[in-house]
Scaffold this motif. Structure first.
Motif, PDB file in Angstrom:
ATOM      1  N   ALA A 155       0.721  -1.237  -0.035  1.00 33.84           N
ATOM      2  CA  ALA A 155       0.170  -0.035   0.021  1.00 33.84           C
ATOM      3  C   ALA A 155       0.869   1.352  -0.038  1.00 33.84           C
ATOM      4  CB  ALA A 155      -0.859   0.223   1.167  1.00 33.84           C
ATOM      5  N   HIS A 156       2.117   1.247  -0.166  1.00 34.07           N
ATOM      6  CA  HIS A 156       3.267   2.122  -0.077  1.00 34.07           C
ATOM      7  C   HIS A 156       3.121   3.308   1.124  1.00 34.07           C
ATOM      8  CE1 HIS A 156       4.834   1.380  -4.022  1.00 34.07           C
ATOM      9  NE2 HIS A 156       3.758   1.225  -4.336  1.00 34.07           N
ATOM     10  N   GLU A 157       2.761   2.420   2.474  1.00 33.93           N
ATOM     11  CA  GLU A 157       2.844   3.304   3.506  1.00 33.93           C
ATOM     12  C   GLU A 157       4.233   3.886   3.863  1.00 33.93           C
ATOM     13  OE1 GLU A 157       0.987   1.883   7.091  1.00 33.93           O
ATOM     14  OE2 GLU A 157      -0.801   1.623   5.973  1.00 33.93           O
ATOM     15  N   GLU A 158       4.389   4.861   3.981  1.00 28.26           N
ATOM     16  CA  GLU A 158       5.740   5.539   4.154  1.00 28.26           C
ATOM     17  C   GLU A 158       6.384   4.888   5.703  1.00 28.26           C
ATOM     18  OE1 GLU A 158       8.895   7.661   3.397  1.00 28.26           O
ATOM     19  OE2 GLU A 158       7.267   7.614   2.216  1.00 28.26           O
ATOM     20  N   ALA A 216      24.169   3.496   0.698  1.00 28.48           N
ATOM     21  CA  ALA A 216      23.817   4.112  -0.430  1.00 28.48           C
ATOM     22  C   ALA A 216      23.059   3.293  -1.473  1.00 28.48           C
ATOM     23  CB  ALA A 216      25.121   4.729  -1.083  1.00 28.48           C
ATOM     24  N   PHE A 217      23.322   1.996  -1.745  1.00 28.83           N
ATOM     25  CA  PHE A 217      22.805   1.019  -2.759  1.00 28.83           C
ATOM     26  C   PHE A 217      21.311   0.967  -2.146  1.00 28.83           C
ATOM     27  CE2 PHE A 217      22.556  -3.535  -3.742  1.00 28.83           C
ATOM     28  CZ  PHE A 217      22.123  -3.051  -5.048  1.00 28.83           C
ATOM     29  N   ALA A 218      21.308   0.874  -0.701  1.00 26.11           N
ATOM     30  CA  ALA A 218      20.116   0.461   0.014  1.00 26.11           C
ATOM     31  C   ALA A 218      19.054   1.558  -0.113  1.00 26.11           C
ATOM     32  CB  ALA A 218      20.323   0.206   1.437  1.00 26.11           C
ATOM     33  N   GLU A 219      19.441   2.775  -0.213  1.00 21.48           N
ATOM     34  CA  GLU A 219      18.730   3.993  -0.099  1.00 21.48           C
ATOM     35  C   GLU A 219      18.155   4.095  -1.536  1.00 21.48           C
ATOM     36  OE1 GLU A 219      17.223   6.131   1.942  1.00 21.48           O
ATOM     37  OE2 GLU A 219      18.294   5.058   3.408  1.00 21.48           O
ATOM     38  N   GLU A 220      18.996   3.579  -2.776  1.00 20.31           N
ATOM     39  CA  GLU A 220      18.327   3.674  -3.966  1.00 20.31           C
ATOM     40  C   GLU A 220      17.234   2.700  -4.000  1.00 20.31           C
ATOM     41  OE1 GLU A 220      18.743   5.439  -6.655  1.00 20.31           O
ATOM     42  OE2 GLU A 220      20.495   6.722  -5.675  1.00 20.31           O
ATOM     43  N   ILE A 221      17.465   1.658  -3.785  1.00 20.22           N
ATOM     44  CA  ILE A 221      16.465   0.455  -3.704  1.00 20.22           C
ATOM     45  C   ILE A 221      14.998   0.758  -3.049  1.00 20.22           C
ATOM     46  CG2 ILE A 221      15.833  -1.943  -2.966  1.00 20.22           C
ATOM     47  CD1 ILE A 221      18.744  -2.700  -3.666  1.00 20.22           C
ATOM     48  N   LEU A 222      15.157   1.412  -1.698  1.00 21.46           N
ATOM     49  CA  LEU A 222      14.242   1.874  -1.131  1.00 21.46           C
ATOM     50  C   LEU A 222      13.269   2.963  -1.871  1.00 21.46           C
ATOM     51  CD1 LEU A 222      15.273   1.988   2.618  1.00 21.46           C
ATOM     52  CD2 LEU A 222      13.757   0.461   1.544  1.00 21.46           C
ATOM     53  N   HIS A 223      14.029   3.841  -2.525  1.00 23.93           N
ATOM     54  CA  HIS A 223      13.427   5.078  -3.274  1.00 23.93           C
ATOM     55  C   HIS A 223      12.545   4.406  -4.430  1.00 23.93           C
ATOM     56  CE1 HIS A 223      12.932   9.018  -5.361  1.00 23.93           C
ATOM     57  NE2 HIS A 223      13.187   8.401  -6.243  1.00 23.93           N
ATOM     58  N   ILE A 224      13.466   3.594  -5.132  1.00 23.35           N
ATOM     59  CA  ILE A 224      12.602   2.987  -6.187  1.00 23.35           C
ATOM     60  C   ILE A 224      11.474   2.040  -5.806  1.00 23.35           C
ATOM     61  CG2 ILE A 224      12.685   0.983  -8.023  1.00 23.35           C
ATOM     62  CD1 ILE A 224      15.727   2.039  -8.251  1.00 23.35           C
ATOM     63  N   GLY A 225      11.301   1.320  -4.611  1.00 18.84           N
ATOM     64  CA  GLY A 225      10.464   0.717  -3.745  1.00 18.84           C
ATOM     65  C   GLY A 225       9.153   1.608  -3.751  1.00 18.84           C
ATOM     66  N   LYS A 226       9.454   2.722  -2.953  1.00 18.96           N
ATOM     67  CA  LYS A 226       8.512   3.791  -2.650  1.00 18.96           C
ATOM     68  C   LYS A 226       7.787   4.199  -3.711  1.00 18.96           C
ATOM     69  CE  LYS A 226      10.866   5.154   1.518  1.00 18.96           C
ATOM     70  NZ  LYS A 226      11.574   6.325   2.036  1.00 18.96           N
ATOM     71  N   ASN A 227       8.555   4.480  -4.942  1.00 20.55           N
ATOM     72  CA  ASN A 227       8.046   5.170  -6.019  1.00 20.55           C
ATOM     73  C   ASN A 227       7.530   4.431  -7.422  1.00 20.55           C
ATOM     74  OD1 ASN A 227       8.394   8.134  -5.276  1.00 20.55           O
ATOM     75  ND2 ASN A 227      10.255   7.209  -4.872  1.00 20.55           N
ATOM     76  N   LEU A 228       7.925   3.168  -7.357  1.00 22.10           N
ATOM     77  CA  LEU A 228       7.658   2.223  -8.502  1.00 22.10           C
ATOM     78  C   LEU A 228       6.364   1.666  -8.364  1.00 22.10           C
ATOM     79  CD1 LEU A 228       9.241   1.167 -10.841  1.00 22.10           C
ATOM     80  CD2 LEU A 228       9.710  -0.976  -9.537  1.00 22.10           C
TER      81      LEU A 228
END
Length: 200
Positions: free
Chosen positions: A77-80, A93-105
């Motif tokens: 449900a994309h709950e922050e 840094a790699f983890a943050e990229e994946i989290l950002h994509i997960g939140k917005n994909l």
């Protein structure tokens, strides 16, 4: 086998979102492991194209994401707040990229399903899925809030064992329902990519 089922729909999503692939391309060669004990332990390696593949045996993990079954409906449900509860180790840094994509994909389920079952049925399936996901999330939140209020206001630290047992059973049932829903969504996506028409 689970990896191959998961990778196809994930790469399908990435192919539809060029921004996500561009963000992953600098991470080519890095491996992320996703753990959902006891159900999932999946390692994926980023390719030069920005898509992912199953990590080769023995390749070290650059980032590890560990989550619990109760987080699944909230993440879908994309709950922050749910993303903050994922345990992360390794390359931040790699983890943050994946989290950002997960939140917005976002997966346009309705568009993909419409090619298999038609526009009207696809719309109804997506509506039903949205209602079910909302119900799961709200029920878990309400159960948690009720339990906290009960323990802190009405009967501090005196919850009856039978009540706690019933609550645990309800939460376990919700977890199982969420897992079945995820499996169904993955199966539908995999069938869509293979050109099959799976009955709903």
């Amino acid at each position: 086998m689970l990896a191959s089922v998961a990778i196809a729909p994930l790469n399908h999503l990435l192919r539809g979102e060029s921004w996500a692939r561009k963000r992953l391309q600098p991470c080519a060669g890095k491996t992320a492991r996703f753990r959902l004990p006891p159900f999932l332990n999946l390692a994926l390696t980023v390719q030069a194209s920005g898509e992912v593949s199953t990590a080769s045996s023995g390749v070290p993990d650059d980032a590890v994401f560990t989550l619990t079954p109760r987080l699944l409906p909230r993440l879908l449900a994309h709950e922050e707040d749910a993303y903050r509860e994922i345990r992360i180790s390794g390359d931040s840094a790699f983890a943050e990229e994946i989290l950002h994509i997960g939140k917005n994909l976002h997966w346009d389920v309705e568009q993909d399903l419409s090619g298999v079952v038609g526009d009207i049925v696809a719309h109804r399936v997506v509506q039903a899925g949205d209602r079910l996901m909302h119900w799961h999330t709200e029920t878990i939140r309400n159960l948690s809030q009720t339990l906290v209020e009960y323990l802190t206001e009405e009967q501090p630290l005196l919850a009856k064992p039978i009540d706690m047992h019933g609550l645990v059973q309800e939460i376990n049932a919700l977890r199982d329902d969420a897992a079945q829903l995820e499996e169904r969504v993955i199966a539908l996506a995999a069938d869509r990519l293979q050109g099959n028409k799976t009955p709903l």
